[in-house]
Design an enzyme around this catalytic site. Structure first.
Site, short mmCIF file in Angstrom:
data_model
loop_
_atom_site.label_atom_id
_atom_site.label_comp_id
_atom_site.label_asym_id
_atom_site.label_seq_id
_atom_site.Cartn_x
_atom_site.Cartn_y
_atom_site.Cartn_z
N CYS A 279 24.97 50.63 40.86
CA CYS A 279 25.20 50.47 39.46
C CYS A 279 24.20 51.17 38.71
O CYS A 279 24.40 51.62 37.49
CB CYS A 279 25.42 48.80 38.85
SG CYS A 279 23.85 47.82 39.49
N GLU B 76 31.46 56.73 35.96
CA GLU B 76 30.57 56.33 37.39
C GLU B 76 31.25 56.91 38.47
O GLU B 76 32.50 56.58 38.73
CB GLU B 76 30.81 54.74 37.28
CG GLU B 76 29.79 54.10 38.20
CD GLU B 76 29.99 52.71 38.11
OE1 GLU B 76 30.98 52.14 38.27
OE2 GLU B 76 28.73 52.00 38.25
N LYS C 296 33.19 33.94 45.26
CA LYS C 296 34.23 34.84 46.01
C LYS C 296 33.64 36.19 46.20
O LYS C 296 33.22 36.83 45.10
CB LYS C 296 35.39 35.11 45.11
CG LYS C 296 36.35 35.81 45.88
CD LYS C 296 37.57 36.57 45.33
CE LYS C 296 37.27 37.99 44.76
NZ LYS C 296 37.04 38.85 46.10
N GLU D 237 27.94 41.71 34.69
CA GLU D 237 27.11 42.77 35.18
C GLU D 237 28.20 43.82 35.73
O GLU D 237 28.68 43.77 36.77
CB GLU D 237 26.23 42.50 36.32
CG GLU D 237 25.28 41.30 35.90
CD GLU D 237 24.21 41.78 35.08
OE1 GLU D 237 23.92 42.82 34.91
OE2 GLU D 237 23.45 40.82 34.28
P1 NAD Z 1 35.29 45.63 41.54
O1 NAD Z 1 35.47 45.28 40.03
O2 NAD Z 1 36.62 46.37 42.18
O3 NAD Z 1 35.26 44.19 42.25
C1 NAD Z 1 34.30 43.28 42.15
C2 NAD Z 1 34.73 41.78 42.56
O4 NAD Z 1 35.80 41.63 41.76
C3 NAD Z 1 35.39 41.78 43.78
O5 NAD Z 1 35.11 40.58 44.40
C4 NAD Z 1 36.92 41.89 43.77
O6 NAD Z 1 37.54 41.43 44.94
C5 NAD Z 1 37.09 41.15 42.49
N1 NAD Z 1 38.35 41.15 41.75
C6 NAD Z 1 38.98 42.40 41.58
N2 NAD Z 1 40.10 42.27 41.04
C7 NAD Z 1 39.94 41.14 40.33
C8 NAD Z 1 40.57 40.26 39.48
N3 NAD Z 1 41.89 40.64 38.82
N4 NAD Z 1 40.32 39.21 38.91
C9 NAD Z 1 38.94 38.71 39.40
N5 NAD Z 1 38.27 39.14 40.40
C10 NAD Z 1 38.88 40.48 40.76
O7 NAD Z 1 33.86 46.30 41.81
P2 NAD Z 1 33.58 46.85 43.28
O8 NAD Z 1 34.11 47.87 43.49
O9 NAD Z 1 33.70 45.80 44.02
O10 NAD Z 1 31.76 47.11 42.89
C11 NAD Z 1 31.59 48.31 42.29
C12 NAD Z 1 31.44 47.99 40.88
O11 NAD Z 1 30.47 47.07 40.60
C13 NAD Z 1 30.77 49.45 40.15
O12 NAD Z 1 31.30 49.59 39.09
C14 NAD Z 1 29.37 49.02 39.97
O13 NAD Z 1 28.39 49.55 38.98
C15 NAD Z 1 29.39 47.48 39.66
N6 NAD Z 1 28.13 46.74 39.96
C16 NAD Z 1 27.42 46.22 38.90
C17 NAD Z 1 26.29 45.71 39.06
C18 NAD Z 1 25.38 45.36 37.78
O14 NAD Z 1 24.66 44.50 37.86
N7 NAD Z 1 25.28 45.67 36.68
C19 NAD Z 1 25.70 45.39 40.37
C20 NAD Z 1 26.52 46.04 41.37
C21 NAD Z 1 27.73 46.65 41.26
#
Ligand code: NAD
Length: 502
Positions: free
Chosen positions: A298, A396, A189, A264
Site C-alpha cells: 500500500c 494502484e 479473517k 486501511e
Molecule cells: P481485498 O480488498 O481484495 O481483500 C482484503 C480482505 O477483504 C481479504 O481478507 C478478503 O478476503 C476480504 N474481502 C473480500 N471481499 C469482501 C467482502 N465483500 N466483505 C468483507 N471482506 C471481503 O485486498 P487484497 O487484494 O487482499 O489486498 C491488497 C489491497 O490492500 C491493496 O489495495 C492495498 O493497498 C491494500 N492494503 C492497504 C494497507 C494499508 O495499511 N493502508 C496495507 C496493506 C494492504
C-alpha cells in the site's frame, strides 16, 4: 537485465493443514470444504485451510460475543491482559522462523524481508502490551461546586478484523493486540490466499493464556466469511485492511447497524524530488520504495515526481540500479523481490504496463514476465513520460512498476501529488528545510517521509487521507480506537431543578 534467483525445488515440502479456531477449539467448518494455497513462487500446493462459511462466521461471532459479555477478558486488570500480550510476543519471537517461512511461501515474499516483518510484529505486540496499562479516561473537577464529570474508556465489544494477503502477519499485528489490550474480543479473517501465519497466531494466543472465545480465527473468502463479519448485528466494530473497493463495500455493510469502521486502504504514493536532494540516497530509496514486496505494498513509492532538470539523469540512475535487484526464489536469503501473488494479478499488472505504453508512456526498463518454469515473477519496471491524467499515474498497480512524472515549480509538484483520490503516504527529497516543510504541510497524506522512505515505528500513527482510509493504526492512541467513551456526570449535594425549591 535483472539478477535472477531461480526457485529451488521444494523437495522436503510438507503441506500444512489448518482448521479454524472457534471458541477456543480447533474445528472443521460446518461444511467440509478446503482452500488450497498454491505457492506463487513454486506453483505447488503448500497449505490447506478449512474453508469458512457464513455459518462458521456466525458461530465465531457468537463465541466472541459471549466471551465479551460474560467472559473474563474484559473484566481482567490491564496488568493481567498486558502480561498475556507480552507472553504472546515472546511466543511469536520463539516461532519466528516458522511464521516467516509460512508468509514467504504463501505470499511469495523474500524470507529475509519477512523475518524483519515478524520482528516488527513482536515489537508491536510489546508496544500494545505497554499501552494496555496506560488506557485511562479523564476527570473534570472544574464544573462547579455541585458537579463532577468522569469520562470512562470502555472496550467497544466484538471486533471483526479482516486483513489482506500482502503483509499477512504484520497487518493482523497492527490490529489484534490493540483490540485485545482494550479488552475487546475478536473474529479474525485473514486473506484466503495467506491464512497460515494468522492461524498459527491462534495457537500462540491459546498458549499465552488468552481465554476461549476471545480470539476466533477462520480462513474463507470475502463473500463467505468477510461479508457476514461486516453486517452481523452482534459485531460492534470492523477493522479492515484491503482495497479501497472492498473498503467501500465494508462501510456500506456496516452502515445498516452503524458499526464503527476503521479502514486501511490503497495508495498511490508520490515521491517529490528536488535538484538539491542527495540523489544517491534518493535513487536507492526509489528502487526500494518501488520494488519492495514486489510493489505489492500500500505504501509503494510508485509515483515519482522529479524536477525536470534532473529527471532524465535520475531515471537513468534508477534504471541502472534496478538491474542489480535480485528477483526470484523467496526462500533464498539473498532475494530482494519475490513472486507475484497470483497469475491473475500478474496479468492485471501487465495490463497497466501495456495500457501506459498505449497512453504514450515509455517503458524505460523491464516490463516483462520472468519465466522460471514455475510460479509467476516480473522484472522491475520503469515507465517514463507518464502524465498525471494517465491511469498508471492515478490507480494502484500493486506490482513492481514505477511511474516517472516531472514538475517545474513547487506548486506544480504539490498539485500533481494531490491530484488523485488516494492519500496514504508521500515522500519529499531536498536539502532545503523550507522545501521539505512546505511539501510536508501541503501534501494530503497520512505520512510524509522527508529524505527517507517507508520508515516506521510502533509509536508512529499510520493511515490514510481521502480514499486511502479512515482512522489510524499504531501510535499511542491505537488502543483508544477500540474503545467507547462513557461520561459519568455526577451531582454533589442538594440538587435544585424545575420543581424543587431553591
Ligand atoms: P481485498 O480488498 O481484495 O481483500 C482484503 C480482505 O477483504 C481479504 O481478507 C478478503 O478476503 C476480504 N474481502 C473480500 N471481499 C469482501 C467482502 N465483500 N466483505 C468483507 N471482506 C471481503 O485486498 P487484497 O487484494 O487482499 O489486498 C491488497 C489491497 O490492500 C491493496 O489495495 C492495498 O493497498 C491494500 N492494503 C492497504 C494497507 C494499508 O495499511 N493502508 C496495507 C496493506 C494492504
Amino acid at each position: 537485465m535483472t539478477v535472477l534467483v531461480k526457485p529451488q525445488k521444494l523437495d522436503d515440502l510438507k503441506v500444512r493443514e489448518f482448521r479454524m479456531l472457534i471458541d477456543g477449539k480447533w474445528v472443521e467448518g460446518v461444511e467440509t470444504g478446503t482452500i488450497e494455497r498454491i505457492a506463487p513462487s513454486h506453483g505447488v500446493t503448500v497449505s490447506r485451510y478449512a474453508a469458512g462459511t457464513k455459518d462458521d462466521a456466525n458461530r465465531a461471532i457468537a463465541a466472541a460475543r459471549n466471551a465479551f459479555d460474560n467472559g473474563p477478558w474484559p473484566r481482567m486488570t490491564a496488568s493481567e491482559r498486558s502480561g498475556i500480550l507480552l507472553k504472546a510476543a515472546d511466543l511469536i519471537s520463539a516461532r519466528a522462523d516458522e511464521l516467516a517461512h509460512l508468509d514467504a511461501i504463501e505470499a511469495g515474499k523474500p524470507i529475509t524481508q519477512v523475518r524483519g516483518e515478524i520482528a516488527g510484529a513482536v515489537d508491536i505486540w510489546r508496544y500494545a502490551a505497554a499501552l494496555a496499562r496506560d488506557l485511562h479516561g479523564e476527570s473534570y473537577n472544574t464544573l462547579g461546586e455541585g458537579t463532577m464529570g468522569v469520562v470512562l474508556r470502555e472496550a467497544i465489544g466484538v471486533v471483526s478484523i479482516i486483513t489482506p494477503w500482502n503483509f499477512p502477519f504484520l497487518i493482523v499485528s497492527q490490529k489484534l493486540p490493540f483490540a485485545l489490550a482494550a479488552g475487546c474480543t475478536a473474529v479474525v479473517k485473514p486473506s484466503e490466499l495467506t491464512s497460515g501465519s494468522t492461524l498459527v497466531l491462534g495457537e500462540i494466543l491459546i498458549e499465552a493464556g488468552v481465554p476461549a472465545g476471545v480470539v476466533n480465527i477462520l480462513a474463507g473468502t470475502g463473500a463467505d466469511v468477510g461479508a457476514p463479519m461486516t453486517s452481523h448485528p452482534d459485531v460492534d466494530m470492523i477493522s479492515f485492511t484491503g482495497s479501497t473497493q472492498i473498503g467501500r463495500l465494508t462501510m456500506a455493510n456496516a452502515a445498516q447497524t452503524l458499526k464503527k469502521v476503521s479502514l486501511e486502504l490503497g495508495g498511490k504514493n508520490p515521491q517529490i524530488v528536488f535538484p538539491d536532494a542527495n540523489l544517491e540516497e534518493f535513487v536507492d530509496a526509489a528502487v526500494f520504495g518501488a520494488y519492495f514486496n514486489a510493489g505489492e505494498c500500500c505504501n509503494a513509492g510508485s509515483r515519482l515526481i522529479l524536477h525536470r532538470d534532473i529527471a532524465s539523469d535520475v531515471t537513468a540512475r534508477i534504471a541502472a540500479l534496478s538491474e542489480k535487484v535480485k528477483v526470484g526464489d523467496p526462500l533464498d536469503p539473498t532475494t530482494q523481490v519475490g513472486a507475484i501473488i497470483t497469475p491473475q494479478h500478474l496479468k492485471k499488472i501487465q495490463g497497466y504496463v501495456s495500457g501506459a505504453a498505449q497512453d504514450g508512456a515509455t517503458v524505460a526498463h523491464g516490463g516483462s514476465q520472468i519465466d522460471f518454469g514455475m510460479g509467476q515473477f516480473m522484472t522491475p519496471t520503469i515507465l517514463s513520460g507518464v502524465k498525471p491524467e494517465m491511469a498508471v499515474a492515478r490507480e494502484e498497480v500493486f506490482g513492481p512498476v514505477l511511474s516517472v512524472l516531472t514538475f517545474e515549480t513547487t506548486e506544480e509538484a504539490i498539485r500533481i501529488a494531490n491530484s488523485i483520490d488516494y492519500g496514504l503516504s508521500a515522500g519529499v527529497w531536498s536539502s532545503d528545510f523550507d522545501t521539505c516543510m512546505t511539501i510536508g504541510r501541503k501534501v494530503r497524506a497520512g505520512t510524509v517521509w522527508m529524505n527517507t522512505f517507508m520508515d516506521g515505528a510502533s509509536e508512529l500513527p499510520f493511515g490514510g487521507y481521502q480514499q486511502s482510509g479512515l482512522g489510524r493504526e499504531l501510535g499511542r492512541h491505537a488502543v483508544e480506537d477500540y474503545t467507547e467513551t462513557k461520561t459519568l456526570n455526577m451531582h454533589i449535594g442538594r440538587r435544585t431543578g424545575w420543581w424543587m425549591p431553591r
